[in-house]
Structures are given as structure tokens and as C-alpha cells.
Design a protein around this motif. Structure first.
Motif, PDB file in Angstrom:
ATOM      1  N   MET A  80      13.567  -0.067  -8.487  1.00  0.00           N
ATOM      2  CA  MET A  80      12.856  -0.116  -7.092  1.00  0.00           C
ATOM      3  C   MET A  80      11.493  -1.214  -7.404  1.00  0.00           C
ATOM      4  N   GLY A  81      11.111  -1.095  -8.741  1.00  0.00           N
ATOM      5  CA  GLY A  81       9.722  -0.727  -9.233  1.00  0.00           C
ATOM      6  C   GLY A  81       9.803  -2.638  -9.859  1.00  0.00           C
ATOM      7  N   LEU A  82      11.134  -2.845  -9.685  1.00  0.00           N
ATOM      8  CA  LEU A  82      11.995  -4.084 -10.326  1.00  0.00           C
ATOM      9  C   LEU A  82      11.531  -5.144  -9.429  1.00  0.00           C
ATOM     10  N   GLU A 106       1.076  -0.816  -0.140  1.00  0.00           N
ATOM     11  CA  GLU A 106       0.070  -0.035  -0.287  1.00  0.00           C
ATOM     12  C   GLU A 106       0.114   1.519  -0.075  1.00  0.00           C
ATOM     13  N   GLY A 107       2.404   0.678   0.034  1.00  0.00           N
ATOM     14  CA  GLY A 107       3.246   2.516   0.151  1.00  0.00           C
ATOM     15  C   GLY A 107       4.623   1.898  -0.183  1.00  0.00           C
ATOM     16  N   LEU A 130       5.561  -2.212 -11.743  1.00  0.00           N
ATOM     17  CA  LEU A 130       6.027  -2.224 -13.537  1.00  0.00           C
ATOM     18  C   LEU A 130       5.341  -1.399 -13.886  1.00  0.00           C
ATOM     19  N   LEU A 131       3.901  -0.691 -14.297  1.00  0.00           N
ATOM     20  CA  LEU A 131       3.629  -0.577 -15.213  1.00  0.00           C
ATOM     21  C   LEU A 131       3.939   1.015 -15.478  1.00  0.00           C
ATOM     22  N   THR A 146       3.743   5.989  -9.520  1.00  0.00           N
ATOM     23  CA  THR A 146       3.276   6.685 -11.282  1.00  0.00           C
ATOM     24  C   THR A 146       4.125   8.528 -10.283  1.00  0.00           C
ATOM     25  N   GLY A 147       4.102   8.999 -11.595  1.00  0.00           N
ATOM     26  CA  GLY A 147       5.039  10.409 -10.825  1.00  0.00           C
ATOM     27  C   GLY A 147       6.602   9.583 -10.112  1.00  0.00           C
ATOM     28  N   LEU A 148       6.775   9.126  -9.484  1.00  0.00           N
ATOM     29  CA  LEU A 148       7.968   9.347  -8.850  1.00  0.00           C
ATOM     30  C   LEU A 148       9.434   9.169  -9.533  1.00  0.00           C
TER      31      LEU A 148
END
Length: 410
Positions: A277-279, A8-9, A357-358, A73-75
Motif C-alpha cells: 500500500m505504501g508503494l 494528508e491521510g 515509502l520511507l 509510520t506505525g501502521l
């Protein structure tokens, strides 16, 4: 603050070096960045939707989300804006930011300036016990990922998953092939020195891979209390008695209901940092949701087996061969595979299922095809790089940080 449930975060911290714009030598200018106008130096300062801060080395500045972000998104744009602003402030002083996990030719025993502000009693205690002038203290930059949990069950599932992911992180994000102006035998020199910087008290870092404990009480009994007991004779005032003393590759932060992953080298730019970090978050989610391995198999993974895999990946990066039968079973492989190929397979498998990932997919796909930044740097430097070649290559890396472009060689 209300405890967040799994995924959630996301809290991200990115450490970057401050260097001279012409020579690339380190510049202890963090104090300048953390003072607004003629006011006092602050521990933190807000730049848009990102905060900057410092902890130990005065030539390092940390960029971080001000709290858990709801998603990725946006990071990238938030961190890019902050980096651009800091580079603008540094330009006045003839300095700029540089990424990667280690400075290539810094002499930490001669050039290090320790941060004199904030919680300096903690820094002074570390320095008195361990001598913080070495590479493993003041010449290493990393990206931390904080993932939340709510309750003992979520903690256990998250800790089990993270233990499985840690050994292969150098195969994705190693960026440190050199130190002291020389190429080293390691793809991830930062981790090679990090794992030894507190050997005087081995309980603090353990095997870097955390022990197989899956509830908060066991964690306190088997990890935190032995660490506090071991350092007590050298820390009679208990200045260092805090869960942040733990230097394993992932540490439980019960004070904020999160586990912090600490084994990721800083990349060439914040776009790559956020994508990596997303992966990492997606693969941890893949294990938590048992898409990649059943929970009982994850919990059975031995610390020694995982640590041996990590140590091999520190040397070989994406070329590290995963061949242990236990790891082949854990990772669902049909045969031994290289670490880099495992990351690519995880990405392909998880892309339809993981929202992390998106927002980073297009950037990440280019990144995965190119291999680790460490390998790209080594190839660009050649076997016996001159000081001029080192400055040229790392100058190009500073340009990549300033422009958001991937480092594709020199």
C-alpha cells in the motif's frame, strides 16, 4: 469531519480468512470475534489502534484503520498487534488466520455462511439479485486503500492518477493462482472472478477501470446514475442505491471525500500488505505530482486501453508485457517492459520524493525482488499439486501471517 487534502491521510482495510488450524478449511467464526464477552455481536470492534469488522462472508474478518492515518509510520505495528490478538482468540477454537486473496480449495456453494448481522437487508438484496455464494463474492480477500481529496480539482487529479495505476496492480500484488483445489490460468484469479460477479448488471462494474471522468458532476452522470437506473427494476425499494454499489477497481466515496482502490489482493502477512500500500500510494502521488506523466497525458488514457492492460496483468502478473504505444507514452517507457520491472523502476525513482515509502522501504525492497506472491505460490505448488501439497504450502503461508515473515517458497 474536515475534508483532507491530497495525501494528508490514508485509510487501509485488510481482509483475512479464518480457517481451521489443522485442516485449513474455512471457519465461520467472525461472529465470535465481534462479540465481547457474553454481549451482543457488534458490527465493529476495536483492537488497539485497529478496528475489526465483517461485511458479507462469516469466515472473513476485516482489519482497518479507525480513520485516516496521517502516514505509514506505525501502521505495520498496529496491524501486527491486532493480528496477533485475533490469532490468540482463534486458537481457543482450533482456528487461525490465513492471508492471500482467495482460499485455495473452498467450495463456496457448499461452505459459504453469509453474515446475518449488521446491514443484512443490503446483503440479502445482493444475494437475491446475484447469488452471493460464488467465488467472486464469498471467496475473495483484498486490501483497500482510501486516498482523500478536497474539492473538484483534487478529485480530478486523483482520479486521473489512480486510473493510470490500476492496470499494473496485479503485476505487484497478485496472490491467487488457484481455486477449487486446482491451479488456474491466472496469476490473479481473484480479479478474474471479481470482474464477472455482477455481469447481470454490467453497469455496476463497467470495465473495472473507471471511465475517464474528472469532476464529481460528470462522475455522477456517467457512472453512478446509469448504475442506479440499471438496478432499479430489481431493487424497487432502493436498498442498493448507494455509491458503494459501484464495483469498479477504484470507486469515489463522496460521502467521505476519498477514492477507494480495490484491486489489491491480500498478501501473505500484514507487513507485506502495508508495504504494498505504501508503494501504491507513492506511485499515485507520483502521477498526481506529474513526476511520472503530465496530467493531460493521464486524462487522455483510454478506458479500453487500460482495461486491456489490466486483463493481461490478471493472467501474467509481473510478467505481463506493456507494449501498447499509448501505455509506453503514458508510463514514460523507451521500449516495452514487464509490469514487475515498471514497479521496480517506479520505486527507485520515487523513493527520494514520497514519504509513504520511507517506513516500508526495507521490507518493500525484499518484496520487489521476489516477484508476486502468486508466482511464489505457484512455484512452490508445482504443476499438479496434491491436496496434501496445497495444505502444506498454505499452512506455511498461515505461518507467515502469524510471524510476519515473507513467503520465500516451500
Amino acid at each position: 469531519m474536515k475534508a483532507l487534502h491530497l495525501f494528508e491521510g490514508y485509510g487501509i482495510e485488510i481482509e483475512l480468512m479464518i480457517v481451521d488450524a489443522a485442516t485449513l478449511t474455512v471457519r465461520a467464526l467472525a461472529e465470535t470475534l465481534l462479540r465481547e464477552g457474553n454481549g451482543p455481536v457488534s458490527n465493529e470492534r476495536s483492537l488497539g489502534r485497529v478496528r475489526i469488522s465483517n461485511e458479507l462472508a462469516a469466515h472473513v474478518i476485516e482489519f482497518k484503520t479507525p480513520g485516516p492515518a496521517a502516514g505509514f509510520t506505525g501502521l505495520t505495528e498496529d496491524f501486527r498487534s491486532a493480528v496477533d490478538e485475533v490469532n490468540r482468540l482463534l486458537k481457543v477454537h482450533g482456528a487461525r488466520l490465513l492471508g492471500t486473496g482467495m482460499h485455495p480449495f473452498m467450495n463456496p456453494f457448499e461452505e459459504a455462511v453469509l453474515w446475518p448481522h449488521g446491514q443484512k437487508e443490503i446483503y440479502n438484496a445482493y444475494h437475491r439479485i446475484f447469488d452471493c455464494r460464488g467465488h467472486g463474492w464469498v471467496n475473495l480477500q483484498s486490501v483497500h486503500l482510501n486516498l482523500p481529496f478536497c474539492g473538484a480539482d483534487e478529485f480530478g487529479r486523483l482520479h486521473a492518477a489512480i486510473r493510470c495505476v490500476l492496470p499494473l496492480l496485479p503485476g505487484l500484488c497478485a496472490s491467487t493462482p488457484m481455486a477449487d483445489g486446482q491451479l488456474t490460468p491466472y496469476c490473479d484469479t481473484r480479479l478474474a472472478v471479481y470482474r464477472k460477479n455482477q455481469q447481470r448488471i454490467p453497469e455496476i462494474a463497467g470495465s473495472i477501470i473507471p471511465e475517464a471522468v474528472f469532476d464529481p458532476r460528470s462522475y455522477e452522470r456517467e457512472i453512478l446514475l446509469p448504475m442506479y437506473h440499471a438496478i432499479a427494476p430489481m431493487d424497487p425499494d432502493e436498498v442498493l442505491r448507494g455509491e458503494w454499489l459501484n464495483s469498479r477497481g477504484a470507486i469515489a466515496r463522496f460521502e467521505r471525500n476519498a477514492i477507494e482502490i480495490r484491486l489489491v489482493d491480500t498478501q501473505e502477512n500484514v507487513e507485506a500488505d502495508v508495504a504494498v500500500m505504501g508503494l501504491v500510494a507513492a506511485v499515485v502521488r507520483g502521477f498526481v505530482e506529474e513526476r511520472l506523466a503530465p496530467l493531460n497525458i493521464q486524462k487522455q488514457a483510454g478506458t479500453r486501453m487500460l482495461a486491456d492492460c489490466l486483463n493481461q496483468a490478471i493472467v501474467d502478473g509481473e510478467s505481463a508485457l506493456v507494449s501498447d504505444p499509448g501505455l509506453i507514452a503514458l508510463y514514460g517507457l523507451d521500449r516495452p517492459k514487464r509490469a514487475g520491472d515498471i514497479w521496480k523502476a517506479w520505486y527507485d525513482r520515487l523513493l527520494p520524493h514520497c514519504p509513504e515509502l520511507l517506513p516500508v522501504a526495507s521490507f518493500l525492497e525484499k518484496r520487489l525482488e521476489q516477484g508476486t506472491l502468486s508466482s511464489r505460490i505457484r512455484q512452490s505448488l508445482g504443476e499438479h499439486p496434491s491436496p496434501e501439497r496445497v495444505r502444506a504450502v498454505y499452512g506455511k503461508l498461515a505461518d507467515c501471517l502469524a510471524t510476519g515473515r515473507l513467503f520465500c517458497g516451500f
